[in-house]
Design a protein around this motif. Structure first.
Motif, short mmCIF file in Angstrom:
data_model
loop_
_atom_site.label_atom_id
_atom_site.label_comp_id
_atom_site.label_asym_id
_atom_site.label_seq_id
_atom_site.Cartn_x
_atom_site.Cartn_y
_atom_site.Cartn_z
N GLY A 1 -0.45 -1.05 5.62
CA GLY A 1 -0.95 0.10 6.37
C GLY A 1 -1.83 -0.28 7.54
O GLY A 1 -2.75 0.47 7.90
N ILE A 2 -1.57 -1.44 8.17
CA ILE A 2 -2.39 -1.88 9.28
C ILE A 2 -2.18 -0.95 10.47
O ILE A 2 -1.06 -0.73 10.92
N HIS B 1 -15.08 2.15 13.66
CA HIS B 1 -14.22 3.32 13.45
C HIS B 1 -14.15 3.74 11.98
O HIS B 1 -13.24 4.49 11.60
N GLY B 2 -15.08 3.25 11.18
CA GLY B 2 -15.12 3.66 9.78
C GLY B 2 -13.91 3.20 8.99
O GLY B 2 -13.46 3.89 8.07
N LEU C 1 0.83 -1.18 0.00
CA LEU C 1 0.00 0.00 0.00
C LEU C 1 0.87 1.24 0.00
O LEU C 1 1.76 1.38 0.85
N PRO C 2 0.66 2.18 -0.93
CA PRO C 2 1.44 3.42 -0.93
C PRO C 2 1.24 4.17 0.38
O PRO C 2 0.14 4.16 0.95
N PRO C 3 2.27 4.84 0.88
CA PRO C 3 2.16 5.56 2.15
C PRO C 3 1.00 6.54 2.18
O PRO C 3 0.32 6.69 3.20
N ALA D 1 -7.34 5.73 8.18
CA ALA D 1 -6.81 5.75 9.54
C ALA D 1 -6.94 4.41 10.25
O ALA D 1 -6.09 4.05 11.04
N CYS D 2 -8.01 3.69 9.98
CA CYS D 2 -8.23 2.42 10.67
C CYS D 2 -8.23 1.27 9.68
O CYS D 2 -9.13 1.17 8.84
N ARG D 3 -7.21 0.44 9.75
CA ARG D 3 -7.10 -0.74 8.90
C ARG D 3 -6.71 -1.92 9.78
O ARG D 3 -5.67 -1.88 10.45
#
Length: 499
Positions: free
Chosen positions: A216-217, A43-44, A3-5, A12-14
């Motif tokens: 990006g967890i 948390h969407g 995942l690109p930064p 925000a939440c993964r």
């Protein structure tokens, strides 16, 4: 790949559920997946399925597909997965080997990792010596002291090697969202761990760190058995120069007697429970009801309510005790809820129609029992009395679908006043049965023996039960009559009692 930064910061939440495809999804795995799912939805965020298939020797054909199938069935589908893809694809670790090799090269260049040429035979001797001395087996870090020249010579000679991570003392404490502050000085009690095996596949410790970073967890919700390994993983994050995610380790899910859930227990597999007719909502309810994470536990919560009420700060440290003896009651409650729901009822009607056709087939003298209105009436009347839809095609409920073959002589043996009883019941049925509640009809039936002096109430009920169902046991006579309806009840009474 990865995942690109920019994309990672935008989400925000993964969170991720990362099982190994070594068999069916079991209830412990479903619970971990569910907590990740409801945390993401609360948390969407995004819920990711990643399959950790780097141990090729333990893979079970079809298991990967089965895990995703069961998440879909349970109503907690991943937002990103091997099947549906996503920005951090691929989601099978066996397809991400170049990423792990690249990460290992970074650690080798930094001196944070090294090649180890110790043979399996030497490692086995170390293990036996430790056990003989009543010590915990650990690698003695012998190869971390090889010079660059020695390493180069062994590589040139084609010697097999693994790559080990150089553990350093000075683990920093970390705050777990469930267990609070924790710290494990891993370098004092363990030898340097293997992070890349000789076949080019990573170990769990490397792969989960690399993947969580590249995907990006933001939060890792996993079983408490990994709590002690977290300090090791944080050392890897520090060696890479990466910011770690937040951690929340979930207490174990145990049997009611405190023993571990075993894969040898067939009833712990989600696929088997689905085949046995249990509803997804009932499984999600029971595996959260026995644990924590909510202000209160109550039976009958829907997935939407689980998401709304979940609070990771309420998860307790103690293990969750799962009493599967109560699953039938959970299923009964959720089945009743779905029957009452006009949007969901048509699917239940269709399922019952198909089950009746399969179960009774040519025995269906009157195929009107397959009509939508009749099946819907049966569902509404029997809700709260059945635990699974399949109960409606059990022998106890066969009277709903097929007419019994009962001889006049059989009924005469129960009561010589069979014809008189039949006449009185038919008079009662001249009132629209649909307007009588089960309670009202029951009261009317209890008064009939007063008009047939030679017959006891118990004998009359037995006679009517046999006439209507051909069975000695089952629901109350009033329930049976209301379930069958006015027309079918009259037909059976006439055939059995007045022929």
């Amino acid at each position: 790949m990865g995942l690109p930064p920019a994309a990672a910061s935008a989400l925000a939440c993964r969170v991720r559920f990362a099982p190994s495809p070594t068999g069916f999804l079991h209830l412990g795995g479903l619970r971990t997946a569910l907590y990740n799912y409801i945390f993401a939805k609360k948390h969407g965020g995004r819920f990711i399925l990643r399959l950790e298939d780097t141990d090729q020797s333990r893979l079970v054909p079809g298991a990967a597909e089965g895990i995703e199938d069961m998440l879909q069935w349970a109503g907690i589908p991943p937002d990103e997965s091997p099947r549906c893809g996503g920005p951090a694809a691929p989601y099978l670790q066996s397809q991400r080997l170049p990423l792990y090799r690249e990460a290992v090269e970074q650690l080798l260049e930094k001196g944070a990792a090294y090649r180890c040429f110790c043979t399996p035979q030497r490692l086995e001797l170390l293990k036996k010596a430790a056990l003989r001395n009543q010590e915990t087996p650990r690698y003695d870090n012998r190869c971390r002291h090889l010079s660059p020249k020695q390493v180069a010579e062994k590589v040139t000679q084609g010697a097999d090697c693994v790559v080990r991570f150089r553990l350093e003392e000075g683990s920093e404490p970390f705050h777990d969202l469930v267990y609070g502050w924790s710290k494990h000085e891993v370098a004092r009690v363990e030898g340097d761990p293997v992070i890349l095996k000789s076949d080019g596949f990573p170990t769990y410790h490397l792969a989960n760190v690399v993947d969580d970073h590249l995907m990006g967890i933001s939060h890792v919700l996993r079983g408490a058995e990994w709590l002690i390994s977290t300090s090791k993983h944080l050392l890897l994050y520090r060696a890479f120069g990466w910011d770690p995610p937040r951690f929340a380790h979930l207490p174990l899910l145990l049997n009611a007697d405190g023993s571990k859930l075993s894969k040898r227990q067939g009833h712990v597999f989600v696929e088997h429970l689905a085949q046995d007719g249990y509803l997804p909502a009932a499984l999600l309810d029971i595996i959260t009801n026995c644990g924590s994470g909510f202000a209160e536990n109550r039976m009958g919560r829907t997935l939407e309510e689980l998401v709304a009420e979940f609070d990771v700060g309420r998860i307790e440290k103690y293990s969750a005790l799962l009493d599967l003896e109560k699953l039938g009651e959970f299923n009964r409650i959720h089945l009743a809820q779905q029957i009452r729901d006009e949007r969901r009822r048509p699917a239940l009607v269709a399922e019952v129609q198909a089950s009746v056709e399969r179960a009774f087939g040519e025995q269906l003298v009157d195929r009107g029992v397959l009509e939508k209105a009749y099946v819907e009436q049966v569902l509404l009347l029997r809700r709260g009395h059945i635990s699974r839809l399949r109960d409606l095609v059990s022998p106890q409920h066969a009277f709903l679908w097929i007419r019994p073959m009962v001889s006049h002589e059989e009924l005469q043996a129960i009561s010589p006043e069979a014809e008189e009883i039949g006449r009185l019941v038919l008079e009662l049925l001249d009132q629209p049965v649909a307007t009588l509640t089960i309670e009202e009809l029951g009261r009317e039936l209890r008064q009939l023996p007063e008009r047939v002096q030679a017959t006891k109430y118990s004998a009359m009920m037995k006679l009517l039960r046999v006439a209507l169902s051909g069975q000695q046991q089952g629901p109350s006579i009033a329930e049976m009559m209301v379930s069958l309806g006015h027309r079918e009840t009259r037909t059976r009474i006439r055939r059995a009692l007045c022929s």
